[in-house]
Structure formats: structure tokens, C-alpha cells
Write a protein that holds these residues in place. Structure first.
Motif, mmCIF file in Angstrom:
data_model
loop_
_atom_site.group_PDB
_atom_site.id
_atom_site.type_symbol
_atom_site.label_atom_id
_atom_site.label_comp_id
_atom_site.label_asym_id
_atom_site.label_seq_id
_atom_site.Cartn_x
_atom_site.Cartn_y
_atom_site.Cartn_z
ATOM 1 N N HIS A 99 26.911 98.249 76.773
ATOM 2 C CA HIS A 99 27.691 97.636 77.796
ATOM 3 C C HIS A 99 28.858 97.014 77.099
ATOM 4 O O HIS A 99 28.968 96.210 76.089
ATOM 5 N N PRO A 100 29.988 97.186 77.580
ATOM 6 C CA PRO A 100 31.099 96.558 76.875
ATOM 7 C C PRO A 100 31.276 95.220 76.840
ATOM 8 O O PRO A 100 31.799 94.847 75.626
ATOM 9 N N ALA A 101 30.444 94.419 77.454
ATOM 10 C CA ALA A 101 30.464 92.804 76.983
ATOM 11 C C ALA A 101 30.060 92.538 75.811
ATOM 12 O O ALA A 101 30.110 91.572 75.090
ATOM 13 N N GLU A 102 29.220 93.585 75.380
ATOM 14 C CA GLU A 102 28.717 93.350 73.820
ATOM 15 C C GLU A 102 29.569 93.238 72.964
ATOM 16 O O GLU A 102 29.305 92.616 71.976
ATOM 17 N N LEU A 103 30.643 93.759 73.005
ATOM 18 C CA LEU A 103 31.738 93.756 72.021
ATOM 19 C C LEU A 103 32.236 92.402 71.837
ATOM 20 O O LEU A 103 32.657 91.909 70.610
ATOM 21 N N SER A 104 32.335 91.511 72.773
ATOM 22 C CA SER A 104 32.570 90.362 72.712
ATOM 23 C C SER A 104 31.439 89.240 72.542
ATOM 24 O O SER A 104 31.633 88.019 71.827
ATOM 25 N N TYR A 105 30.168 89.484 72.898
ATOM 26 C CA TYR A 105 29.020 88.729 72.782
ATOM 27 C C TYR A 105 28.629 88.592 71.503
ATOM 28 O O TYR A 105 28.208 87.265 71.000
ATOM 29 N N CYS A 147 36.236 84.203 74.163
ATOM 30 C CA CYS A 147 35.338 83.781 75.082
ATOM 31 C C CYS A 147 34.864 82.550 75.159
ATOM 32 O O CYS A 147 34.793 81.623 76.174
ATOM 33 N N THR A 148 34.208 81.995 73.883
ATOM 34 C CA THR A 148 33.340 81.170 73.954
ATOM 35 C C THR A 148 34.102 79.808 73.847
ATOM 36 O O THR A 148 34.004 78.528 74.238
ATOM 37 N N LEU A 149 35.381 79.634 73.043
ATOM 38 C CA LEU A 149 36.161 78.723 72.828
ATOM 39 C C LEU A 149 37.247 78.307 74.190
ATOM 40 O O LEU A 149 37.316 77.308 74.403
ATOM 41 N N PHE A 150 37.815 79.545 74.722
ATOM 42 C CA PHE A 150 38.740 79.465 75.661
ATOM 43 C C PHE A 150 38.104 79.732 77.138
ATOM 44 O O PHE A 150 39.011 79.559 78.184
ATOM 45 N N GLY A 151 36.906 80.230 77.366
ATOM 46 C CA GLY A 151 36.571 80.797 78.566
ATOM 47 C C GLY A 151 37.244 81.885 79.041
ATOM 48 O O GLY A 151 36.967 82.387 80.548
ATOM 49 N N MET A 152 37.892 82.837 78.248
ATOM 50 C CA MET A 152 38.030 84.261 78.726
ATOM 51 C C MET A 152 36.699 85.061 79.176
ATOM 52 O O MET A 152 35.937 84.654 78.416
ATOM 53 N N THR A 153 37.026 85.985 79.973
ATOM 54 C CA THR A 153 35.732 86.837 80.059
ATOM 55 C C THR A 153 35.807 87.949 79.217
ATOM 56 O O THR A 153 36.927 88.148 78.695
ATOM 57 N N PRO A 154 34.580 88.501 78.829
ATOM 58 C CA PRO A 154 34.464 89.729 77.766
ATOM 59 C C PRO A 154 35.405 90.764 78.345
ATOM 60 O O PRO A 154 36.069 91.410 77.425
ATOM 61 N N GLU A 155 35.539 91.022 79.750
ATOM 62 C CA GLU A 155 36.469 92.087 80.268
ATOM 63 C C GLU A 155 38.019 91.462 79.738
ATOM 64 O O GLU A 155 38.722 92.504 79.376
ATOM 65 N N GLU A 156 38.394 90.434 80.047
ATOM 66 C CA GLU A 156 39.815 89.880 79.651
ATOM 67 C C GLU A 156 39.849 90.203 78.200
ATOM 68 O O GLU A 156 41.044 90.248 77.683
ATOM 69 N N ALA A 157 38.981 89.769 77.406
ATOM 70 C CA ALA A 157 38.898 89.749 75.789
ATOM 71 C C ALA A 157 39.206 91.170 75.547
ATOM 72 O O ALA A 157 40.120 91.444 74.408
ATOM 73 N N LEU A 158 38.571 92.252 76.117
ATOM 74 C CA LEU A 158 38.782 93.625 75.948
ATOM 75 C C LEU A 158 40.156 94.125 76.261
ATOM 76 O O LEU A 158 40.856 94.831 75.650
ATOM 77 N N ALA A 159 40.640 93.603 77.296
ATOM 78 C CA ALA A 159 41.891 94.066 77.923
ATOM 79 C C ALA A 159 42.823 93.534 76.919
ATOM 80 O O ALA A 159 44.003 93.895 76.952
ATOM 81 N N GLY A 160 42.426 92.154 76.495
ATOM 82 C CA GLY A 160 43.401 91.454 75.394
ATOM 83 C C GLY A 160 43.595 92.241 74.188
ATOM 84 O O GLY A 160 44.678 91.845 73.251
ATOM 85 N N THR A 161 42.752 92.905 73.782
ATOM 86 C CA THR A 161 42.928 93.812 72.383
ATOM 87 C C THR A 161 43.061 95.373 72.752
ATOM 88 O O THR A 161 43.172 96.139 71.666
ATOM 89 N N THR A 162 43.433 95.646 74.129
ATOM 90 C CA THR A 162 43.753 97.000 74.459
ATOM 91 C C THR A 162 44.996 97.041 75.369
ATOM 92 O O THR A 162 46.102 96.910 74.847
#
Ligand code: DI6
Ligand code: FE
Length: 404
Positions: A382-388, A337-352
Motif C-alpha cells: 500500500h502506498p502509505a508504507e512509503l511514508s510509514y 507526517c510524524t512531525l507536522f501531521g501531513m497524511t501519507p497521501e499528502e506526503a506522496l503528493a508532496g514528492t510527486t
């Protein structure tokens, strides 16, 4: 609690199921029925089927449940570590000086060759445990630090053994085309013919291979060299994936897409035609921010173009002793998210969901009836906290094959 069948009541679920509308496929006040290691049913409590009504209930108090996380790209089995090199680099040593001092990938090859299976397993387990502690339920493990037939097989046997001693599912990937070993210096083609391909055949004969990978890079192998390994993979009925466009653009991703690759990994230097090739082949783009961070790279993967073309993106650790000594998927999600601009939702989809696709798994990666009951329960709102959050593990518990 190890009932073979039970209801998880009052859950909040990031199902990651694209058939459920809204971000994260989020469901609230929901019941999940777990039976025989699988998800039997998901839905609102008043719809619970009669046959499930008498099962034991576990009130989750609104806790967030996600699919268990999936690390779809690791080199977690490896001999020794390279902290000395890290230190030397920070004291100003150049790559050549480090190599002359016995460093680099070849130092890991030496240590991996010298280690017993038991040593390699013992070294890998703490890293595996770190992933499990963050709710990971599936890891992919690559060979590629043996670069001789015997040691490539040894690495894959260790990978398989991890799943026997820990509650985690392991997919093993043959990466014989990772580097040219010193005994074949300057003779990459001979290495491919005399070691890599025979090692692949031997490993497959032992049932040790789920997929075949290669490192397509100036410092490793050309697309045509890797294509020869892929031809053997295809003949053996094995899916392929590729380390591509990490440090330069050799057109590896396009070549991999032509083989219907499960994934193209790293892809910092992927160009627009490469993006289109991945989209057309439905090849997953595996984003590995740990290596980008460690190597202090500047070139970022083309996230916007991948998103625009509908390429599924996964996120993984690339856990390895050289370029990515990271064993945290949550931190990898944060970096994506922070380095590449993926959204937290994309990041979670990315690990699931998308990580499951990158491994060719159709029974995992979402919370959905019919899939395996591999779940993670989080103490977040909220699921965004996982990436945050950074350096904070909000996992409350993990359910593996239905076992709480
Ligand atoms: N890409 C990388 O960054 C690493 N391997 C690969 O295929 C490097 C592995 C190492 O330095 O040990
Ligand atoms: Fe890698």
C-alpha cells in the motif's frame, strides 16, 4: 529491458491523478503502455488499444507503481560539510563560538569557492545517488554558496552537469540572495546591486537558470531587497520562489505570492493572511521537515490552514550541509507526517504531483497518459508504507524516460 515501447501489465498504480477518484488515484490490475520515453496509455487490460496489443509485456505481479519522486528543494551542490559544527554544538558550543571558529553558512561558502567544478560534482554525486536509489527522477538544485559571480555560475554549471552523468532530470535555481558574504558585511543592498543581480544576469545569459529564489529572513534579506532581485527575474522571464517565514514572519510569502511565485518554502511562521495569499496565487507550499528537525525548531508550518485553503503542499529534503544534511525523500515524507501531521497521501503528493508544480513542470508528477514515463516500482502493498517506514527503502526499480 530497454525496449522503446512495452506494456507493464498487472500493476497497482498510485497515479496521484486528482481526476481519478479515491485515495492516491489508486488503480488496480492496470496496464501502463510506455513508448518513446512517455506514458502512452493507462487503463484496464481489456481496454488496451489495438496498436499496443503486440508490444512486449512485463508482468509486474501487482507491484505498486508511483510517479518517480521529485525533490523540489535542494542545495545538493556545496563544498565540504559541517559535521565539525554538529559535533561542537553537541559539546555545548554556541552559534557565536561556531561562527568565530569559522563555522556556519560562510564556512560552506569558503569551501565552495575553493572547490573546482569537478570537486563539487564529485561531492554532490553520492547524495544524488542516494536520492536516485529511492526512486527520485527529478531534483532541483540551488546556487547560493558562492555569493560571488564566478562561484554562483560554477555551482549552476555543476548542477547542470549532474543531469549529464546521472539518469536524473535537474532544474537549477539561482539563489544569489542566500546570505551576505563577509566582504559585504553590513551592506546587503550593495551586495544585491553589485553581485546578486549581475550574477543572475550572467547565469541567465549562460542558460543556467530555471527559477530564482531568495532567503527572506532577519539573518539574510528583507522582502524589499528580494523584490529587487525578483523584478529582474520577471524582466528575464524567469519564475520565482522563496525561502520564507522559516525562523520569523517578515511577510515574505505574501511578497512572493504577489510575484506569482511557484513556491514558498519552509513557512513555519506563515500567518493566516499569508496562507490566503498563497491560496489566491496558487503558490505551492514546500514543507521542509529536515531543517525543522535538524534545528530542533518548535514552530510547525500551518498544515491544517494550508489544507483548509486548498494550498498545494510539496515535501522536499532541503539537502544542505548546515540546516538539513538529509538526502532521503522517504525520510522527509515520514517526518512530514510524524512531525507536522501531513497524511501519507499528502506526503506522496508532496514528492510527486505538487513537487512538479513547485518546479513549474507540467509533464511530470503523475502516472497519466501524455506525461513522461518516469516511474518508481515499489515492493510494498500500500502506498502509505512509503511514508510509514523509517530507514527502509522499498524501491524495487525505477523507470527513467521509459528505460527500465
Ligand atoms: N535556509 C536554511 O535553513 C539554510 N538556507 C536557507 O535558506 C541554511 C543553509 C546553511 O546553513 O548552509
Ligand atoms: Fe533551502
Amino acid at each position: 529491458m530497454t525496449h522503446s515501447a512495452y506494456n507493464l501489465t498487472n500493476t497497482t498504480i498510485a497515479t496521484m491523478d486528482p481526476d481519478i477518484s479515491g485515495p492516491y488515484g489508486l488503480l488496480q490490475h492496470t496496464v501502463i503502455t510506455v513508448e518513446n520515453g512517455g506514458i502512452g496509455w493507462v487503463g484496464a487490460p481489456d481496454g488496451l488499444p489495438e496498436r499496443y496489443k503486440t508490444l512486449p509485456r512485463h508482468d509486474m505481479n501487482g507491484r505498486l507503481i508511483t510517479p518517480s519522486l521529485i525533490d523540489c528543494h535542494t542545495h545538493i551542490v556545496a563544498g565540504g560539510n559541517r559535521s565539525k559544527e554538529f559535533e561542537m554544538r553537541l559539546q555545548g558550543a554556541s552559534y557565536e563560538e561556531i561562527a568565530r571558529a569559522g563555522g556556519g553558512i560562510i564556512s560552506t561558502v569558503k569551501a565552495t569557492r575553493a572547490a573546482s567544478e569537478a570537486d563539487l560534482l564529485a561531492e554532490a554525486l553520492p547524495r544524488v545517488d542516494a536520492l536516485i536509489a529511492e526512486g527520485t527522477g527529478i531534483i532541483e538544485v540551488k546556487s547560493g554558496y558562492g555569493l560571488d559571480i564566478e562561484t554562483e555560475l560554477k555551482m549552476l554549471r555543476v548542477a547542470r552537469r549532474i543531469g549529464g552523468v546521472r539518469p536524473i532530470r535537474v532544474r537549477s535555481t539561482f539563489l544569489g540572495a542566500h546570505a551576505v558574504p563577509p566582504e559585504f558585511s553590513g551592506e546587503a543592498d550593495a551586495y544585491i546591486d553589485q553581485v546578486c543581480i549581475p550574477a543572475l544576469r550572467a547565469a541567465h545569459a549562460e542558460g543556467l537558470v530555471d527559477a530564482v529564489d531568495g532567503f527572506c529572513e532577519g539573518i539574510a534579506f528583507s522582502p524589499s531587497q528580494i523584490a529587487r532581485v525578483f523584478d529582474v527575474a520577471v524582466a528575464l522571464g524567469l519564475p520565482v520562489k522563496l525561502h520564507a517565514e522559516q525562523l520569523s514572519n517578515l511577510g515574505g510569502a505574501k511578497m512572493a505570492a504577489a510575484y506569482g511565485a511557484l513556491s514558498a518554502d519552509h513557512i513555519e511562521y506563515l500567518d493566516p493572511s499569508g496562507v490566503r495569499a498563497l491560496a489566491a496565487a496558487k503558490t505551492v507550499a514546500v514543507i521542509l521537515p529536515g531543517a525543522f528537525y535538524t534545528l530542533r525548531e518548535r514552530q510547525k508550518p500551518p498544515i491544517d490552514a494550508l489544507r483548509e485553503h486548498g494550498v498545494a503542499m510539496a515535501v522536499a529534503t532541503d539537502c544542505n550541509p548546515g540546516s538539513s544534511p538529509i538526502s532521503s525523500l522517504l525520510l522527509s515524507m515520514n517526518m512530514a507526517c510524524t512531525l507536522f501531521g501531513m497524511t501519507p497521501e499528502e506526503a506522496l503528493a508532496g514528492t510527486t504531483r505538487n513537487a512538479a508544480r513547485a518546479l513549474g513542470l507540467h509533464d511530470s508528477g503523475m502516472v497519466k497518459a501524455g506525461l513522461r514515463a518516469d516511474l518508481a516500482v515499489w515492493n510494498v502493498k500500500h502506498p502509505a508504507e512509503l511514508s510509514y517506514r523509517i530507514g527502509f527503502n522499498a524501491l524495487e526499480t525505477r523507470i527513467f524516460r521509459g528505460k527500465l
